[in-house]
Design a protein around this motif. Structure first.
Motif, short mmCIF file in Angstrom:
data_model
loop_
_atom_site.label_atom_id
_atom_site.label_comp_id
_atom_site.label_asym_id
_atom_site.label_seq_id
_atom_site.Cartn_x
_atom_site.Cartn_y
_atom_site.Cartn_z
N GLU A 157 0.83 -1.21 0.00
CA GLU A 157 0.00 0.00 0.00
C GLU A 157 0.86 1.26 0.00
OE1 GLU A 157 -2.58 -0.41 3.38
OE2 GLU A 157 -3.55 -2.19 2.54
N LYS A 173 2.50 1.68 -3.45
CA LYS A 173 1.52 2.18 -4.41
C LYS A 173 1.28 3.67 -4.23
CE LYS A 173 -1.23 -2.03 -5.06
NZ LYS A 173 -2.56 -2.63 -4.88
N LYS A 174 1.16 4.09 -2.98
CA LYS A 174 0.91 5.50 -2.69
C LYS A 174 2.10 6.37 -3.10
CE LYS A 174 0.04 8.62 1.17
NZ LYS A 174 -0.03 8.70 2.64
N ALA A 194 -4.79 1.85 -8.04
CA ALA A 194 -5.22 0.99 -6.92
C ALA A 194 -5.29 -0.48 -7.32
CB ALA A 194 -6.56 1.46 -6.39
N ASP A 195 -5.58 -0.75 -8.60
CA ASP A 195 -5.70 -2.14 -9.04
C ASP A 195 -4.36 -2.74 -9.47
OD1 ASP A 195 -5.45 -0.59 -11.31
OD2 ASP A 195 -6.96 -1.69 -12.47
#
Length: 142
Positions: free
Chosen positions: A69, A72-73, A79-80
């Motif tokens: 997470e 990704k941020k 998000a996928d």
């Protein structure tokens, strides 16, 4: 009178394991005894040296998920996006500054302090998660 005969065999199962088995025959019945030893006796194998033994476990799935997470941020990934423990930061488009920002995000999320030497060795999600688990266990043990 009982008749006993024995045969022995030794094999190497891995770099740190020596396995031996002995077959015994008593009155025509065969029985096998297996013994496994970890480590080496220095007199038996002078050219082989074992300076230490370390057991390492992978990080908890929750830790890996949190690292995913944060990555990704920091990298502004959709998000996928599918991240795995083997996902390399460089393959995701991260440069050295992005990696520093990822480490800073991990420090904030997990309330840890990552040494500069350790942060340079982090290249995958799994390496980051393993380091976090190690630092948390050291912190709780101190």
């Amino acid at each position: 009178m009982a008749t006993i005969s024995a045969t022995s065999s030794i094999r190497f199962c891995s770099s740190l394991k020596l396995s031996s088995s002995t077959t015994l025959q008593v009155n025509g019945r065969t029985s096998t005894v297996k013994v496994t030893h970890a480590g080496w006796k220095s007199k038996s194998f002078p050219s082989l040296r074992c300076t230490g033994f370390r057991v390492s476990c992978s990080a908890k799935p929750e830790t890996v998920q949190k690292v995913c997470e944060i990555v990704k941020k920091q990298l502004a990934l959709p998000a996928d996006s599918e991240l795995t423990p083997d996902s390399k930061f460089a393959a995701l488009g991260a440069d050295s500054l992005d990696t520093v920002e990822i480490v800073m995000g991990l420090e904030e999320e997990f309330d840890i302090n990552v040494e500069e030497d350790n942060s340079q060795n982090i290249t995958t999600v799994q390496e980051a998660a393993d380091l976090i688990e190690e630092l948390i266990s050291k912190k709780s043990g101190a």
